[in-house]
Design a protein around this motif. Structure first.
Motif, PDB file in Angstrom:
ATOM      1  N   GLY A   2      11.057  10.994  -0.862  1.00 58.82           N
ATOM      2  CA  GLY A   2      11.679  10.349  -2.003  1.00 58.82           C
ATOM      3  C   GLY A   2      10.781   9.359  -2.732  1.00 58.82           C
ATOM      4  N   GLU A   3       9.569   9.161  -2.247  1.00 55.45           N
ATOM      5  CA  GLU A   3       8.642   8.195  -2.835  1.00 55.45           C
ATOM      6  C   GLU A   3       7.706   8.912  -3.815  1.00 55.45           C
ATOM      7  N   THR A   4       7.385   8.278  -4.926  1.00 61.95           N
ATOM      8  CA  THR A   4       6.405   8.850  -5.846  1.00 61.95           C
ATOM      9  C   THR A   4       5.002   8.585  -5.305  1.00 61.95           C
TER      10      THR A   4
END
Length: 142
Positions: free
Chosen positions: A51-53
């Motif tokens: 879920g992290e860029t």
């Protein structure tokens, strides 16, 4: 009829890396003795969490591993697999604001090196090539 020649595609862990520059030198970090690849000279890098860029992972890793305030370039320097490991690195360039490096336990030494000095110390050819491409940046020549 089932085709048994089809192999599962290789899966890689996605790594966000940052070549941090200050006054034309790149921050090199040596991996601590307890880490795989102990003694290897590298730059800030770590896994991108679910879920992290990429950009958020890069900024988080910089803070965790160095404590530095860094401005990241929006566009990556490059992307490459790491030989012998299941890692795929996306490398960014960052410019460090003034401040002291506060290393995490992952590294036992750091140095500010020219790109040529980094290449001489590190065995990570793809990383050294990307650092060469990142230096010098036009803003540093003003």
């Amino acid at each position: 009829m089932q085709n048994t020649d089809i192999q599962e595609p290789k899966r890689y862990a996605l790594i966000a890396g940052v070549a941090i520059f200050r006054r034309g030198r790149v921050l090199a970090l040596r991996r601590a003795d307890w880490k795989p690849g102990a003694g290897l000279w590298e730059v800030v890098a770590g896994r991108v969490e679910q879920g992290e860029t990429l950009e958020a992972a890069a900024a988080r890793e910089v803070m965790e591993e160095t404590g530095l305030d860094v401005v990241l370039d929006a566009r990556p320097l490059g992307a490459y697999p790491v030989a012998g490991m299941d890692y795929f690195v996306v490398l960014f360039r960052g410019e460090a604001h003034p401040g002291e490096v506060v290393r995490s336990a992952e590294h036992d030494e750091h140095r500010w090196l020219t790109p040529a000095e980094f290449r001489a110390l590190s065995t990570l050819t793809s990383l050294a090539d990307a650092i060469d491409r990142a230096h010098p940046m036009p803003e540093e020549n003003r």
